[in-house]
Design a protein around this motif. Structure first.
Motif, PDB file in Angstrom:
ATOM      1  N   LEU A 306       0.832  -1.202   0.000  1.00  0.00           N
ATOM      2  CA  LEU A 306       0.000   0.000   0.000  1.00  0.00           C
ATOM      3  C   LEU A 306       0.866   1.252   0.000  1.00  0.00           C
ATOM      4  O   LEU A 306       0.609   2.208  -0.739  1.00  0.00           O
ATOM      5  CB  LEU A 306      -0.916  -0.008   1.225  1.00  0.00           C
ATOM      6  N   SER A 307       1.911   1.247   0.808  1.00  0.00           N
ATOM      7  CA  SER A 307       2.795   2.410   0.896  1.00  0.00           C
ATOM      8  C   SER A 307       3.524   2.657  -0.415  1.00  0.00           C
ATOM      9  O   SER A 307       3.624   3.794  -0.879  1.00  0.00           O
ATOM     10  CB  SER A 307       3.820   2.208   2.020  1.00  0.00           C
ATOM     11  N   LEU A 308       4.004   1.600  -1.046  1.00  0.00           N
ATOM     12  CA  LEU A 308       4.691   1.757  -2.331  1.00  0.00           C
ATOM     13  C   LEU A 308       3.733   2.282  -3.396  1.00  0.00           C
ATOM     14  O   LEU A 308       4.126   3.080  -4.259  1.00  0.00           O
ATOM     15  CB  LEU A 308       5.283   0.415  -2.771  1.00  0.00           C
ATOM     16  N   GLY A 309       2.495   1.845  -3.342  1.00  0.00           N
ATOM     17  CA  GLY A 309       1.523   2.330  -4.311  1.00  0.00           C
ATOM     18  C   GLY A 309       1.261   3.814  -4.171  1.00  0.00           C
ATOM     19  O   GLY A 309       1.189   4.548  -5.171  1.00  0.00           O
ATOM     20  N   ILE A 310       1.120   4.280  -2.945  1.00  0.00           N
ATOM     21  CA  ILE A 310       0.859   5.707  -2.719  1.00  0.00           C
ATOM     22  C   ILE A 310       2.080   6.542  -3.107  1.00  0.00           C
ATOM     23  O   ILE A 310       1.962   7.572  -3.777  1.00  0.00           O
ATOM     24  CB  ILE A 310       0.485   5.941  -1.246  1.00  0.00           C
ATOM     25  N   ILE A 311       3.259   6.088  -2.710  1.00  0.00           N
ATOM     26  CA  ILE A 311       4.482   6.812  -3.085  1.00  0.00           C
ATOM     27  C   ILE A 311       4.630   6.834  -4.605  1.00  0.00           C
ATOM     28  O   ILE A 311       4.998   7.855  -5.207  1.00  0.00           O
ATOM     29  CB  ILE A 311       5.706   6.159  -2.421  1.00  0.00           C
ATOM     30  N   GLY A 312       4.334   5.710  -5.251  1.00  0.00           N
ATOM     31  CA  GLY A 312       4.426   5.652  -6.700  1.00  0.00           C
ATOM     32  C   GLY A 312       3.467   6.612  -7.384  1.00  0.00           C
ATOM     33  O   GLY A 312       3.791   7.195  -8.428  1.00  0.00           O
ATOM     34  N   GLU A 313       2.289   6.805  -6.812  1.00  0.00           N
ATOM     35  CA  GLU A 313       1.331   7.750  -7.382  1.00  0.00           C
ATOM     36  C   GLU A 313       1.882   9.172  -7.359  1.00  0.00           C
ATOM     37  O   GLU A 313       1.775   9.916  -8.348  1.00  0.00           O
ATOM     38  CB  GLU A 313       0.015   7.687  -6.599  1.00  0.00           C
TER      39      GLU A 313
END
Length: 343
Positions: A306-313
């Motif tokens: 989840l954290s990687l997804g938000i940072i990636g966004e």
């Protein structure tokens, strides 16, 4: 007669200047269109009647017009716009080279159409046209931006009503300044539009961007009607995408929530460790390797993804912003306002 001495006067507040109404402005009605051939005839009829009434009442000056922005429609929308532009001197059209999305089409109309006042609204006739005269009255009284706010959501389904209102509250909780229950039905003065031109946002969310301009604002309430014809161009998928744009374009709170989640997971891991030790030392029910392996693996794995997804966004937004690609291209325009021989 009583004599007023200086100490009798109240100097705590500066004197208010006398309110002087602005003169009737040249009004531009800006309507993004995407496959609106079913509703466009009735929309044009009502808007032409509205403009004639506004001019007769002294609320709008000569030169006021309707500006349709065709956002790459695949039906007969642009052909109809061209026919109406030839038949009515107050109808104009702007055709984008391809579909760029509702927000970009709306921005194109605002930045392209002339006029002292620009009113943006949808072409589906759900926005109450009777609210426009009241919005113009607020402008003439001094407001630079007038928000048209829904009085209620009776025409929406239970799910849409609850999700929409919950989303506005979530934005406010995250620190995003938005007008509650306001979409894109608003009035903006030329001064506000020219200020908006300075914002080079790649990912547009005008509902959050317009409040950043400042200036004097006011609110006009209206009752939203059902769609006159056709289907909504904002299904659940697009609504969720727009909602995500609103969150990630105006606040870094999701990144801070990751930090908070990391702290909570660390505390949870400590508590889980204490629980596992207690089971191991004081009972005979411990399953070897289960507590120390399975639970932390699933918990930490989910949080990390989840954290990687938000940072990636956020990184994707930075990447797309650095390319500085144009937000839209105007292919062709039509109407009296765009003719060189028109004064």
């Amino acid at each position: 007669m009583e004599t007023l001495h200086p100490w009798h006067l109240d100097f705590s507040k500066p004197p208010e200047p006398a309110l002087e109404l602005r003169s009737a402005p040249v009004v531009s009605l800006v309507l993004p269109c995407f496959n609106e051939q079913e509703v466009l005839p009735e929309t044009t009829r009502r808007l032409v009647v509205l403009l004639d009434r506004l001019k007769a009442e002294g609320r709008a000056a000569p030169g006021s017009a309707i500006y349709y922005v065709d956002d790459g429609s695949s039906d007969c929308t642009w052909r109809l716009i061209g026919e109406y532009a030839a038949a009515f001197p107050t109808v104009c059209g702007i055709k984008l080279s391809r579909n760029r999305g509702h927000q970009n089409a709306l921005l194109c109309g605002l930045l392209t159409a002339p006029g002292e006042v620009l009113v943006s609204l949808d072409a589906d006739l759900q926005d109450d046209l009777d609210a426009i005269p009241r919005m113009l009255d607020d402008y003439r009284a001094g407001s630079e931006i007038v928000y048209a706010v829904r009085r209620c959501r009776a025409v929406d389904s239970f799910f849409k009503r609850c999700s929409a209102e919950g989303y506005y509250r979530l934005l406010a909780l995250l620190g995003v300044q938005v007008q509650f229950n306001h979409a894109d039905f608003r009035l903006m003065s030329r001064r506000a539009v020219e200020t908006l031109r300075d914002y080079e946002e790649t990912h547009l969310f005008l509902r959050g961007l317009v409040p950043q301009l400042g200036y004097r604002t006011s609110v006009v309430e209206f009752d939203r009607a059902s769609r006159f014809a056709g289907e909504s161009k904002y299904p659940l998928r697009k609504m969720l995408a727009l909602a995500w744009e609103g969150v990630t374009s105006f606040t870094a709170s999701p990144l801070r929530l990751i930090t908070g989640a990391g702290v909570l997971v660390s505390l949870g891991s400590l508590l889980l460790t204490a629980w596992a030790l207690g089971i191991r030392l004081f009972t005979h029910e411990a399953v070897p390797g289960w507590a120390s392996g399975v639970i932390p693996m699933y918990l930490l794995g989910g949080v990390q993804l989840l954290s990687l997804g938000i940072i990636g966004e956020y990184l994707a937004k930075v990447y797309e912003s650095t390319k500085k690609r144009p937000r839209f291209h105007v292919e062709v325009v039509c109407g009296n306002s765009f003719r060189k021989d028109t004064p």
